[in-house]
Design an enzyme around this catalytic site. Structure first.
Site, short mmCIF file in Angstrom:
data_model
loop_
_atom_site.label_atom_id
_atom_site.label_comp_id
_atom_site.label_asym_id
_atom_site.label_seq_id
_atom_site.Cartn_x
_atom_site.Cartn_y
_atom_site.Cartn_z
N GLU A 161 15.02 96.98 -7.75
CA GLU A 161 14.96 96.79 -9.21
C GLU A 161 15.20 98.07 -10.00
OE1 GLU A 161 11.21 94.85 -9.86
OE2 GLU A 161 11.69 93.19 -8.51
N ASN B 28 18.05 95.83 -3.76
CA ASN B 28 17.47 94.50 -4.02
C ASN B 28 17.10 94.38 -5.50
OD1 ASN B 28 16.27 91.98 -2.93
ND2 ASN B 28 14.30 92.90 -3.50
N HIS C 288 14.58 84.36 -8.07
CA HIS C 288 13.40 83.71 -8.66
C HIS C 288 13.91 82.81 -9.79
CE1 HIS C 288 10.53 86.09 -6.42
NE2 HIS C 288 11.16 87.21 -6.78
N GLU D 138 14.11 86.55 -2.12
CA GLU D 138 12.79 86.16 -2.67
C GLU D 138 12.86 84.79 -3.35
OE1 GLU D 138 11.13 89.27 -5.14
OE2 GLU D 138 11.91 90.86 -3.85
N ASP E 170 12.38 81.42 -4.97
CA ASP E 170 11.43 80.37 -5.34
C ASP E 170 11.96 79.68 -6.59
OD1 ASP E 170 10.65 82.27 -7.31
OD2 ASP E 170 8.81 82.78 -6.25
#
Ligand code: G3I
Length: 378
Positions: free
Chosen positions: A191, A232, A268, A296, A298
């Site tokens: 990030e 990432n 996400h 990641e 979701d």
């Protein structure tokens, strides 16, 4: 029956696996999965009469289906691994059964690993690596250099460039060396960009400028030459300035000979709002010669969720996996947790949750059936 996806997955299981019929269906949900989730028997409460096949031959397991498609299917674990008693046993059995890659949701972050300057605490991270190795899983290391979850002594300190460089090199070297040869991929830098595509204001950027990124990758490569090294981030799944800045960064690093091997797309998402042409985005980065991992995933919904929400969510899980399957360099897909009871979402987004394929009681949701179906090629 919550969705047509669930019905289709259940029907194919019934058709294909007659021998296991007694434990194959519970409504439309695979009963052997329910057993792995802690149910322990079929829908009538009868215990299974056959021993479960070993994981490698377990055709009900998502990990076997994903492996057959060339994808490592991963999950992130934190609180769940430490749950005691039957709940913990069921949780660990489910994780070992369905996943072939593990990420530490928090245990490999600076705050957990180096809570005091120069004093490392390995317990949580070691337990995750050991669990993975026991169960033939890979580990995605997360994360060496980030602006969040740094120990207070680092976050609150005032550092010269030389001091910051020494702190970064020490942390990356110490951590990557400890797990040398045992981490398949490291999220080396996490990030680094703001949503508008400018470099994020972090302790590293303030002290070292943009050069901290190359320094982190070179240091990680020196400590663990076998690990695949990733940048990432979240939000880069969408076209726009953040994605373009990431692309330009990676191009610059490659041109400068910096050892970077892949880009992680956190993914996400909100149900019903997937990025357009995600496969095209993955391919854009893969065309640079990089691996692309979904790191990641979701899909959150508003809570309390409805059957319609869960059906939309299931379709979204399916679509993300399908995008990965379209891109040959998309070789790893990690879901950010297992059950809705462990997810980070509710504490971060008020009124949102239920983002994962298993509910808080470790029962599979329509999203599970969608994952099963798409990985089975249905
Ligand atoms: O461990 C402490 C516990 O001792 C304490 O009692 C409790 C009280 O709040 O906090 C616990 O720490 C929490 C930790 O999760 C473990 O549960 C932190 O407060 C909480 O902030 C932390 O949240 C994590 C978050 O990163 C921090 O930014 C989430 O679990 C984790 O899922 C999330 O993961 C990030 C990825 O690393 C990077 N990408 C985004 C993703 C979601 O935010």
């Amino acid at each position: 029956m919550p969705s047509s996806i669930l019905r289709r997955a259940g029907a194919r299981v019934r058709a294909g696996v007659r021998r296991a019929a007694r434990r194959a269906v519970c409504g439309a949900v695979v009963t052997s999965v329910l057993a792995a989730c802690g149910g322990g028997g079929d829908s009538a409460g009868t215990p299974p009469t056959e021993p479960r096949p070993p994981a490698s031959a377990d055709t009900f397991a998502l990990r076997a289906l994903a492996t057959a498609k060339g994808i490592r299917l991963g999950t992130a674990i934190d609180r769940g691994l430490r749950t005691g008693g039957t709940a913990g046993t069921s949780f660990r059995a489910l994780v070992a059964r369905h996943f072939s890659s593990l990420t530490a949701e928090n245990d490999m972050k600076h705050q957990r690993l180096q809570p005091q300057r120069g004093v490392y605490a390995w317990g949580g991270a070691d337990s995750i690596v050991a669990f993975a190795e026991t169960h033939g899983m890979q580990v995605r290391g997360h994360t060496l250099v980030w602006h969040q979850q740094n120990a207070a002594w680092l976050a609150n300190g005032t550092w010269t460039a030389d001091e910051a460089r020494a702190l970064l090199v020490d942390h990356v070297t110490t951590v990557a060396t400890r797990y040398r040869g045992r981490i398949a991929a490291w999220d080396v830098v996490n990030e680094a960009f703001e949503d508008d595509g400018t470099l994020r204001n972090s302790v590293w950027q303030r002290t070292l400028g943009a050069d901290y990124i190359a320094l982190a990758f070179r240091t990680a490569a020196a400590a663990d030459p076998q690990a695949r090294l990733f940048y990432n981030d979240y939000g880069i799944e969408w076209p726009g300035r953040k994605q373009d800045s990431t692309y330009a960064l990676v191009q610059r690093l490659l041109a400068a000979g910096v050892p970077i091997h892949g880009v992680g797309f956190q993914a996400h998402f909100q149900a019903g709002q997937l990025p357009p042409n995600f496969a095209g985005t993955l391919q854009r980065f893969a065309a640079l010669g990089l691996d692309v991992h979904i790191t990641e995933l979701d899909v959150r919904v508003r809570t309390p969720s409805t059957a319609t929400d869960r059906a939309t969510q299931a379709q979204n899980y399916r679509d993300v996996v399908a995008a990965c399957l379209q891109v040959s360099r998309c070789t790893s897909l990690t879901i950010w947790g297992v059950s809705d009871g462990d997810s980070w979402v509710p504490s971060t987004f008020a009124g949102w949750g239920d983002a994962l394929p298993w509910d808080a009681a470790l029962q599979p949701k329509p999203a599970f059936a969608a994952l099963y179906a798409v990985l089975a090629g249905r």
